[in-house]
Scaffold this active site. Structure first.
Site, PDB file in Angstrom:
ATOM      1  N   LYS A  81      -6.707   3.340  -3.667  1.00  0.00           N
ATOM      2  CA  LYS A  81      -7.160   3.339  -2.274  1.00  0.00           C
ATOM      3  C   LYS A  81      -7.372   4.771  -1.817  1.00  0.00           C
ATOM      4  CE  LYS A  81      -5.248   2.018   2.277  1.00  0.00           C
ATOM      5  NZ  LYS A  81      -4.167   1.292   2.971  1.00  0.00           N
ATOM      6  N   ASP A 105       0.865  -1.186   0.000  1.00  0.00           N
ATOM      7  CA  ASP A 105       0.000   0.000   0.000  1.00  0.00           C
ATOM      8  C   ASP A 105       0.899   1.233   0.000  1.00  0.00           C
ATOM      9  OD1 ASP A 105      -1.797  -2.076   0.450  1.00  0.00           O
ATOM     10  OD2 ASP A 105      -3.053  -0.894   1.804  1.00  0.00           O
ATOM     11  N   LYS A 157     -10.129   0.375  -2.762  1.00  0.00           N
ATOM     12  CA  LYS A 157     -10.089   0.130  -1.318  1.00  0.00           C
ATOM     13  C   LYS A 157     -10.383   1.409  -0.549  1.00  0.00           C
ATOM     14  CE  LYS A 157      -7.010  -1.247   2.484  1.00  0.00           C
ATOM     15  NZ  LYS A 157      -5.667  -1.720   2.879  1.00  0.00           N
TER      16      LYS A 157
END
Lengths: 334, 499
Positions: free
Chosen positions: A234, A166, A270
């Site tokens: 995300k 991430d 996400k």
């Protein structure tokens, strides 16, 4: 992970018809239709009024658990804390063996070996009922560090066994209009996700939408993240407010849908941070299903970045089987 | 199982406490009508809902007489502040009984519960709250000090927003000091009769609000009654024209809110996802039974294919079915008669060469239903581009330049509303200025607010409802008329802000 491998840089050249530099990216990103904030928020609110009951609710609760990246991202994280988190990920509800496992645990890079060790045989692809290890990298959460540190941060985590990275984008560069720099960095991080066998750890590109401030920026950053080769886009680090919101997630899903129409490729989304209640999480499922389609409700295309959400879902789940609400002492803390 | 096949989530009808028969509400009490009672059915199931009294000429006389008495003896003499108290009380009662009213509306009209619950009933309360505030501020309407009410208002309303149209009519009339006799549409009397109960609950003086039920001839008798001072009608242009003729030459004041064939103009720089939502909301809201519906989509040729493609994808996610299910997007067509008209005009569209596309959805066995339909390749000369279909049917036309968009948008006998979709603020203002429509929505559609005047150009009627103009329509213009003429009705531009 079952989806096809994305080679960094490939997407953009085909679409831009040239090098992904500041000028070409600006021309493309500023040519995308704008976002009307009132209309977007109205649509999100409309999706939020769907009434999900009985069998649909039961399915949704189980699916939410299977889409959670159970997260601990604290300065105080220790191997013991990570082991406890992993135990919760493997057995969310000790009283109910039918309860599904979460998709992944998400930790800082230096905690990856502890997570891998604690997972043991449970470590693997969430599509096969196993649990992946995700690591935040690239000087998370601010991203304010040199390129070489960010890449090393990433490579370290991958070498330690992280399945997913991430990363945060350079919001400063984005807001200054240096799209080429943001793009290059994502491409470089993606390259740093490469394992010795030639496969890549999956890359989630954190936009930190709370710092981008406008929906137009979120839309452009989403395109940028996808063009540079992100497997997921995300919303947030969870360290900046506002974190994930339903309108922002809807907007990112619309970009993902448009990318799929254009290229046939499926990119994941996400939302992370601020989703604490089952009721809210169900609104996200509805939004996914009605925007990109139900096939996105799988771990390699949709995740919740959350920690406290899991226990609320478990309480709701218990309520559906027993018919009454219990309390916080009937679910475990991790 | 498929998640998108959401499990049924019906709103409970247990909250409804309907009587099997409803009389006429005259002089503060329910009484039998002298005509032959008729049945009100649920358009979604064709099941009987209640038996409704039918008012004949003698009942109309009684209702108007009751309204006149109430006007002379109490309501016109009451202080504005006290009238306001009654209206605030009604507004609060509407809120308290909002779930019940929403269920009744969806049952009787066929509209989805999410619309009656989230749009109709909240707006009804908002309308009463808004005009309650005006009751003691009539000096500021712009008609001089202490403007006088007109007297007895005869109000005839349509079936598409039964309770909301009642609020649009009754709230300003009462705030201004008039008394009313209102006739709801034959197929949707139920919520007006529940409103009569609210009037009783609010302890409004008898005769201030009278509700008589019946069909066209009841309405004609009411409008034509000699002791009526004001006529307000919302409905079709043909009936509106008949009323205008009937009222011509009398001292009755008249406002008409009639049909429409609104252009929803999408420029190539529009915020595309929100424009798609706006198109959907413009024509499929309330099954297209909206006089200001965006039934003509004018889309810039350069983005036509993309817009149609996205629109079809979006329409495929609409849920048609049980109006009382909280997840229903498209409810039932209000009556067999209306369904027949929609079918007939759609068939004409196909025969004239337009290309028809219908969303795939399962049509329930009973009741009246029409799946969301789009016609492409529509020309300005096609009947489906000119006549009001009043159903979930969208006619798509294209344009090349802003000038052509404006010309095509104005090329209609109607002029109730229009929509503009563009990211460019200056274009919104420039185009809105040239559109001959009473309401112009920018980057939004079908948004209503009690403070915003609403009404039409040309065959869409005259007079304005809502805002200061709405209450001025229920007040006497001080003599000499020319000296203090009311401000001319202006079009409203409501702007969806862009973040």
């Amino acid at each position: 992970m079952t989806s096809t491998q994305i080679v960094p840089g490939e997407r953009a050249v085909a679409l831009l018809g040239g090098e992904a530099n500041d000028a070409n990216l600006r021309r493309y990103l500023h040519g995308i239709p704008g976002v009307d904030a009132v209309g977007l928020e109205q649509r999100a609110a409309g999706l939020g009024t769907r009434s999900i009951k009985t069998t649909s609710k039961a399915w949704a609760l189980d699916r939410i658990i299977g889409l959670v990246d159970l997260t601990t991202l604290e300065g105080a994280d220790t191997p013991g804390k990570v082991r406890s988190l992993v135990a919760k990920a493997v057995t969310p509800d000790p009283a109910d063996p039918s309860c599904p496992r979460v998709a992944a645990v998400c930790v800082y890079g230096d905690m990856v070996p502890h997570a891998v060790q604690a997972l043991g045989s449970a470590h693997g692809d969430p599509d096969q009922g196993k649990i992946a290890v995700a690591a935040v990298a690239t000087a998370f959460p601010s991203g304010r560090s040199s390129r070489s540190i960010k890449l090393e941060d990433t490579a370290d985590a991958v070498a330690a066994g992280a399945d997913e990275i991430d990363m945060v984008i350079d919001r400063g560069a984005f807001l200054a209009g240096r799209f080429g720099q943001v793009y290059d960095e994502i491409v470089a991080v993606k390259e740093a996700c490469r394992r010795p066998d030639g496969t890549y750890a999956h890359l989630k590109v954190i936009l930190e939408t709370g710092e981008l401030n406008t929906y137009d920026n979120v839309r452009r950053a989403s395109w940028l993240g996808i063009l540079a080769g992100g497997d997921f886009i995300k919303t947030s680090t969870g360290k900046v407010a506002p974190a994930a919101t339903l309108p922002v997630t809807l907007l990112m899903l619309e970009v993902v849908r448009d990318w799929h129409r254009l290229s046939g490729e499926k990119v994941g989304v996400k939302p992370a941070g601020g989703i604490r209640a089952s009721k809210d999480a169900i609104k996200y499922l509805v939004t996914v299903a009605e925007t990109v389609g139900e096939e996105w409700l799988t771990p390699h295309l949709f995740r919740f970045g959350a920690s406290s959400l899991l226990n609320d879902v478990l309480l709701q789940r218990q309520k559906m089987t027993t018919g009454h609400y219990s309390g916080p002492d009937y679910v475990t803390i991790d | 199982m498929s998640f998108l096949e959401y499990a049924p989530a019906p709103e409970s009808q247990a909250i409804l406490n309907l009587r099997s028969e409803y009389g006429l509400f005259i002089d503060g009490e329910f009484r039998e009508g002298h005509g032959t009672p008729f049945a009100s059915i649920s358009p979604a199931t064709e099941k009987h809902v209640a038996t409704i009294a039918h008012a004949d000429a003698s009942d109309v006389d009684a209702a108007v007489a009751a309204a006149r008495r109430a006007y002379d003896r109490t309501w016109s003499r009451m202080s504005g502040a006290n009238r306001g108290k009654y209206l605030f009380r009604i507004a609060r009662l509407v809120q308290e009984r909002s779930r019940e009213l929403a269920v009744a509306e969806s049952l009787d009209n066929g509209k989805p519960i999410k619309e009656s619950r989230d749009v109709d009933v909240p707006l009804v309360a908002a309308w009463f709250f808004y005009y309650a505030g005006w009751a003691d501020k009539l000096d500021h309407v712009g008609l001089g000090a202490a403007p006088a009410p007109l007297g007895v208002a005869a109000q005839v309303i349509p079936w598409n927003f039964p309770l909301l149209m009642l609020a649009w009519k009754i709230a300003p009339a009462l705030a201004a000091g008039n008394t009313v006799v209102l006739k709801p549409a034959e197929t949707t009397s139920l919520t007006a009769l529940l409103f009569a109960e609210i009037v009783q609950q609010a302890d409004l003086p008898p005769g201030v609000v009278n509700i008589i039920t019946g069909a066209g001839e009841t309405g004609a008798a009411l409008v034509g009654h000699g002791d009526v001072d004001k006529v307000a009608f919302t409905g079709s242009t043909s009936v509106g024209r008949a009323i205008a003729k009937q009222v011509a030459g009398t001292s009755k004041k008249l406002t008409l809110e009639l049909g429409g064939k609104a252009a929803n103009i999408v420029f190539d720089d529009a915020p595309i996802d929100q424009a798609i939502e706006g198109i959907v909301n413009g024509i499929f809201f309330n099954q297209g039974h909206v006089c200001c519906a965006g039934s003509r989509l004018l889309v810039q040729e350069s983005i036509h294919d993309e817009v149609i493609d996205r629109l079809k994808t979006r329409l495929s996610t609409l849920r048609l079915g049980d109006p009382l299910d909280k997840n229903t997007d498209i409810g039932a067509i209000n009556s067999a008669e209306q369904l027949e008209r929609i079918r007939e005009l759609s068939d004409v569209g196909e025969a004239e060469g337009a290309e028809r596309w219908t969303a795939a959805c399962t049509i329930p066995e009973n009741g009246f239903w029409y799946a969301p339909t789009i016609f492409t390749n529509v020309s300005t000369s096609h009947r489906i581009a000119r006549e009001e279909i009043f159903g979930p049917v969208l006619s798509v036309l294209t344009f090349r330049t802003p000038a052509e968009a404006i010309a095509k948008a104005n090329n209609t006998p109607y002029g109730l509303s229009a929509g503009i979709w563009t990211d460019k603020g200056s274009r919104i203002l420039a185009v809105a200025d040239k559109l001959r429509a009473g309401v112009v929505w920018a980057n939004t559609f079908n948004r209503f607010d009690p403070s915003s005047p609403f009404g039409g150009y040309k065959e869409s009627g005259y007079g304005r409802e809502g805002g200061r103009h709405g209450i001025a329509a229920y007040l006497k213009t001080a003599a000499p008329a020319a000296a203090v003429a009311p401000a001319p009705a202006r079009k409203t531009v409501s702007k969806g802000a862009t973040k």
